[in-house]
Write an enzyme that holds these catalytic residues in place. Structure first.
Site, PDB file in Angstrom:
ATOM      1  N   LYS A 104       0.275  -0.987  -0.326  1.00 17.64           N
ATOM      2  CA  LYS A 104       0.371  -0.291  -0.384  1.00 17.64           C
ATOM      3  C   LYS A 104       0.663   0.643   0.249  1.00 17.64           C
ATOM      4  O   LYS A 104       1.906   1.633   0.438  1.00 17.64           O
ATOM      5  CB  LYS A 104      -0.773   0.051   1.533  1.00 17.64           C
ATOM      6  N   CYS A 136      -2.356  10.241  -6.482  1.00 12.95           N
ATOM      7  CA  CYS A 136      -3.211   9.930  -5.044  1.00 12.95           C
ATOM      8  C   CYS A 136      -4.105  11.023  -5.529  1.00 12.95           C
ATOM      9  O   CYS A 136      -4.062  12.240  -5.471  1.00 12.95           O
ATOM     10  CB  CYS A 136      -2.579   9.485  -4.257  1.00 12.95           C
TER      11      CYS A 136
HETATM   12  C1  DHB Z   1      -5.470   5.850  -2.244  1.00  8.05           C
HETATM   13  C2  DHB Z   1      -5.921   6.214  -3.506  1.00  8.05           C
HETATM   14  C3  DHB Z   1      -5.191   6.317  -4.392  1.00  8.05           C
HETATM   15  O1  DHB Z   1      -5.236   6.133  -5.582  1.00  8.05           O
HETATM   16  C4  DHB Z   1      -3.889   6.435  -4.569  1.00  8.05           C
HETATM   17  O2  DHB Z   1      -2.897   5.816  -5.659  1.00  8.05           O
HETATM   18  C5  DHB Z   1      -3.672   6.036  -2.654  1.00  8.05           C
HETATM   19  C6  DHB Z   1      -4.261   5.703  -1.950  1.00  8.05           C
HETATM   20  C7  DHB Z   1      -6.023   5.987  -0.682  1.00  8.05           C
HETATM   21  O3  DHB Z   1      -7.184   6.182  -1.392  1.00  8.05           O
HETATM   22  O4  DHB Z   1      -6.174   5.672  -0.392  1.00  8.05           O
END
Ligand code: DHB
Length: 314
Positions: free
Chosen positions: A49, A133
């Site tokens: 993540k 993100c």
């Molecule tokens: C999240 C969403 C994304 O597209 C990303 O690249 C990183 C985190 C999120 O909302 O957790």
């Protein structure tokens, strides 16, 4: 004589992958248990993540919603355990014998430097720098601002020897593909992951007159099979511009062997699977590989390398 089985083994930035499909950052890769599950699965890598400097909690819910059979919108808010936790986990994940990919989402240039430096000293094999993100309130996506992107690339390029990649937003303008490709080549980026979710779509439920997601007044990232045309376009556009010098992960809408094969024709070296892993279990990686081999056999290709980029024009 028994025919030799086609392998879908591939490489990303010189790192070997036993097969063509692995997970995409974001889905079921936040806790150690989830990461171990990926280790035990047929995912050819463990993608972690996206991490921030410190633990970050979820946005308030509802923060995600399934759409139809194969799509989803989500605005999770970059919930994660913080980069130190993942650096410690990367050591524990080594035993699975597959590539480990750390992912970083900084909120300033200094944070990108600190985290890339830390991951350079860790047990990860590749470092994916997320500049796309869309779910952080009030924060712009670095990858949509080429000056900001260049400022980040300048300072992270020489912090160690592990290959650095970029998780990119979906571009839809050839001028943006040109500019980003030029930066990728100039700053020695080793791989790219195209694409992140389509940022800031709005889903409205007519019966309740309401948004379906709570954070950001309902604006959220669209993921799943319906974004495949955008991910294919981005993979192809960068494949055409990067002169074979940069590995490409196709991400966005891969949910079976056929969609993986389309990514391969467009020029992807491997695919990452997000929504389809969210909506199924880890057998999705096994199935995608098996079906991809069937597609390769059907088209008389003997390896993914032979088929890569072999899109025909009608
Ligand atoms: C999240 C969403 C994304 O597209 C990303 O690249 C990183 C985190 C999120 O909302 O957790």
């Amino acid at each position: 004589m028994k025919e030799k089985k086609i392998s879908t083994a591939t490489t990303i930035a010189g790192v070997k992958f036993d097969s063509y499909a692995c997970n995409a950052s974001g889905v079921k890769c936040t806790t150690l248990e989830e990461l171990k599950e990926l280790g035990r699965s047929d995912s050819s890598a463990i993608v972690i993540k996206s991490s921030t400097m410190k633990l970050q909690k979820w946005n308030d819910g509802p923060r995600w919603q399934y759409l139809g059979k194969n799509d989803m919108v989500q605005s999770n808010g970059l919930q994660n355990l913080g980069c130190e936790a993942y650096i410690a986990y990367s050591k524990k994940l080594k035993k699975y014998g597959k590539a480990i990919i750390g992912s970083i989402a900084g909120s300033s240039i200094g944070e990108y430097v600190t985290m890339v430096t830390a991951y350079q000293k860790s047990d990860v094999d590749l470092i994916e720098v997320n500049i796309s993100c869309p779910n952080i309130p009030e924060k712009s996506q670095v990858g949509r601002d080429f000056e900001q992107t260049e400022a980040v690339l300048k300072v992270i390029q020489n912090l160690g020897h592990k290959p650095i990649g970029l998780k990119l937003p979906a571009y839809d303008d050839p001028a943006h593909w040109n500019k980003m490709a030029e930066l990728i080549l100039r700053y020695n980026i080793s791989f790219i992951s195209c694409i992140n979710s389509i940022g800031n779509v709005l889903i409205i439920d007519a019966f309740s007159r309401s948004t379906v997601i709570k954070p950001k007044q309902g604006f959220a990232g669209l993921c799943g099979a319906s974004i495949l045309p955008q991910s294919l376009a981005n993979v192809r556009a960068f494949y055409d511009r990067l002169e074979g010098r940069v590995s490409i992960f196709g991400v966005g809408g891969v949910n079976d062997g056929e969609s993986a094969f389309k990514m391969l024709l467009a020029g992807a070296d491997a695919v990452q699977v997000g929504t389809a892993y969210e909506r199924n279990d880890s057998r999705i990686f096994t199935n995608i590989n098996r079906e991809l081999i069937e597609m390769l056999e059907y088209h008389h290709f003997s390896s993914v390398q032979e088929a890569k980029g072999q899109l025909l024009y009608c």
